[in-house]
Design a protein around this motif. Structure first.
Motif, short mmCIF file in Angstrom:
data_model
loop_
_atom_site.label_atom_id
_atom_site.label_comp_id
_atom_site.label_asym_id
_atom_site.label_seq_id
_atom_site.Cartn_x
_atom_site.Cartn_y
_atom_site.Cartn_z
N PRO A 136 0.92 -1.17 0.11
CA PRO A 136 -0.05 0.05 0.05
C PRO A 136 0.78 1.32 0.04
O PRO A 136 2.03 1.05 0.50
CB PRO A 136 -0.97 -0.32 1.16
N VAL A 137 0.21 2.38 -0.70
CA VAL A 137 0.74 3.73 -0.51
C VAL A 137 -0.20 4.24 0.72
O VAL A 137 -1.40 4.32 0.49
CB VAL A 137 0.62 4.35 -1.72
N PRO A 138 0.63 4.85 1.92
CA PRO A 138 -0.25 4.89 3.02
C PRO A 138 -1.14 6.19 3.19
O PRO A 138 -1.72 6.52 4.19
CB PRO A 138 0.91 4.99 4.06
N ASP A 139 -0.80 7.28 1.97
CA ASP A 139 -1.32 8.48 2.09
C ASP A 139 -2.70 8.68 1.55
O ASP A 139 -3.05 9.99 1.44
CB ASP A 139 -0.35 9.53 1.81
N GLY A 140 -3.37 7.65 1.34
CA GLY A 140 -4.86 7.79 0.74
C GLY A 140 -4.53 8.18 -0.67
O GLY A 140 -3.66 8.15 -1.29
N ASP A 141 -5.79 8.30 -1.47
CA ASP A 141 -5.85 8.40 -2.79
C ASP A 141 -7.33 9.03 -3.05
O ASP A 141 -8.29 8.76 -2.27
CB ASP A 141 -5.74 7.10 -3.43
N VAL A 142 -7.36 10.04 -3.91
CA VAL A 142 -8.58 10.56 -4.35
C VAL A 142 -9.51 9.51 -5.11
O VAL A 142 -10.59 9.69 -5.04
CB VAL A 142 -8.36 11.84 -5.42
N TYR A 143 -8.92 8.63 -6.02
CA TYR A 143 -9.87 7.69 -6.63
C TYR A 143 -10.19 6.47 -6.38
O TYR A 143 -10.95 5.62 -6.71
CB TYR A 143 -9.35 7.93 -8.23
N ALA A 144 -9.43 6.05 -5.23
CA ALA A 144 -9.27 4.72 -4.70
C ALA A 144 -9.62 4.56 -3.15
O ALA A 144 -8.44 5.36 -2.70
CB ALA A 144 -8.31 3.72 -5.52
N PRO A 145 -10.31 3.75 -2.59
CA PRO A 145 -10.27 3.56 -1.38
C PRO A 145 -8.86 3.01 -0.88
O PRO A 145 -8.41 3.59 0.42
CB PRO A 145 -11.13 2.57 -1.02
N GLU A 146 -8.23 2.06 -1.50
CA GLU A 146 -6.98 1.72 -1.28
C GLU A 146 -6.01 1.97 -2.42
O GLU A 146 -6.53 1.49 -3.50
CB GLU A 146 -6.97 0.37 -0.65
N ALA A 147 -4.93 2.35 -2.37
CA ALA A 147 -3.90 2.43 -3.52
C ALA A 147 -2.29 1.91 -3.19
O ALA A 147 -2.11 1.85 -1.94
CB ALA A 147 -3.81 3.86 -3.82
#
Lengths: 303, 303
Positions: A136-147
């Protein structure tokens, strides 16, 4: 020279602003990669590799065989019947995509025939369970609940629905299609050359990523027609051939290795990119977005 | 042709998945813009406009005078003493930036002298209060607590600290500097040509945005030296001149208008881009990221 320091200086500094969870010093990309163990690199399989040959050089594409196997199989079948040889890059839209295929696609009598499947449905959306191991990339994502990343590709996941999908980051290769979502077959392919058009996620099958030669595509003159299509035939950029790397003799291949995205070194690279400590920086983001994480690739035989 | 439908079809559909808060139909970009009132467009002020003249054509930059007035003033002073005329684009780094300035910057005896200020401190970080009126993008942002637009520019804000800053989206123009954060002066300028390098936010002064001619910069051959610098002098791309548009006779200017980012039409455009309803789409993001929102610009005298 301004900006020369950026990425070149290799100062070790301890992260002190709390944004990096580790107490270890945050390193530059070069330092992180220099510490990688040999087994953290994986050879890019020639059987999963396409060579797009242009007059300007070779573009190397790693196929997302694990995620879009039906589309990849069809594209390989097309390549093996030499479908692409002599076709052209027909579209270059600034900050968006470059696309190649048959210039006569819309002209039925002149359209190039092919034996591979004319329609490859599905693979627009995957299962989240397919995207394992997931870093995971831990800083959130505008388009996906998890990135995060799976097997070398950027991806999104939604735990609520169990869905997963590859993400339209820079250099990702997708399958053009008509309005019918089952109409894609791989005869028209595009590459992202600008700000990640993530609204295309789950709308087009992503089948690979350019791992070498992006600059041969990103610098092509932009088309002046709608959507960046070239308006005149003499603007088309000829495709000499597109072939599966394993079909070439070994000496004609370019042996590449990719950093495993499930490796400790790749996780350290994400941490290092979240908290850039090169001396040039005065304000530390402490965050990184999916499509800003580099996916390192190197020659397997360092020169 | 695959992808031709994308952005061209103009079907009206009512958003039904709950992602668009309005009950009004979601429109295409073209439809949204067609409905704009004349007063929702603003003339781009020639006094705040730079023309970067290359052999391939003119690049038009709107300056962020409201946000980085000291840097803009210095760049205009440099332009008015013809500092840039005959200098060169010296760097083109794939998926990152193109940069121009003095090829002899590092060579003191040969460096081009200039009368404008040699150091323009500050303006790396602004006040959130300066970014008004602020039109938010409602879907969050990886790099900023709040993201949106102010006076035509993408920006971030942090209510907790009261800080604000312009954002490194595609086509934004920034001031190169050495490691000393006060060392920038505008003699070296860069333009973002790839995935938004938002980790540069608050680290470099942003002074404008390319509003016409981006393709002249984004397609330049990539430099093969470190950080995309050209390695040989004959690779430099000459800058014929860079001047303030208002210093040219009216007939030599290109009159442009920008959609006001505090207008109802721009807010409708954000809504339309969050929920693309062109027939091609089968899965609707219902979200949009700051740097994926277009900033429409048009000729003031439609041809």
């Amino acid at each position: 020279m301004p900006f020369m320091a950026y990425g070149i200086l290799a100062l070790l500094r301890v992260a002190t602003d709390g944004s990096a969870p580790s107490a270890a010093p945050t390193l530059t990309t070069a330092e992180v990669l220099a510490a990688a163990k040999p087994e953290e690199w994986r050879a890019i399989d020639p059987e999963n590799t396409l060579y797009l040959e242009l007059a300007s050089g070779r573009v190397v594409i790693e196929m997302a065989t694990a995620f879009s196997p039906k589309h990849v199989e069809n594209i390989k079948a097309l390549a093996r019947e030499h479908y692409f040889d002599g076709l052209a890059i027909v579209r270059s839209q600034d900050n968006y995509v470059v696309q190649w295929g048959d210039p006569n696609h819309d002209d039925v009598p002149d359209r190039r025939p092919f034996k591979a499947a004319h329609s490859v449905p599905g693979e627009l959306v995957l299962s989240a369970a397919d995207l394992r191991p997931f870093t995971p990339v831990p800083d959130g994502d505008v388009y996906a609940p998890e990135a995060g990343f799976a097997a070398g590709f950027p991806a999104g996941r939604d735990p609520a629905t169990g869905r997963g999908w590859l993400a339209h980051c820079y250099a990702m290769v997708g399958v053009g299609r008509d309005n019918d979502p089952a109409s894609g077959n791989g005869t028209e392919l595009y590459v992202v050359i600008g700000q990640a058009p993530r609204h295309l996620d789950r709308n087009a099958a992503l089948v690979g990523r350019v791992v070498q030669g992006m600059e041969l595509l990103s610098t092509l003159p932009r088309g002046t027609g709608p959507l960046g299509f070239y308006e005149k035939r003499d603007q088309y950029v000829p495709v000499r051939s597109m072939s599966v790397a394993s079909d070439l003799p070994a000496e004609a291949r370019v042996p590449l290795e990719a950093l495993r995205t499930d490796s400790a070194t790749f996780k350290a690279l994400i941490a290092a990119r979240r908290d850039r400590r090169e001396e040039w920086f005065v304000d530390h983001a402490g965050r990184v977005e999916l499509c800003n994480v580099p996916l390192p690739v190197r020659r397997a035989d360092p020169r």
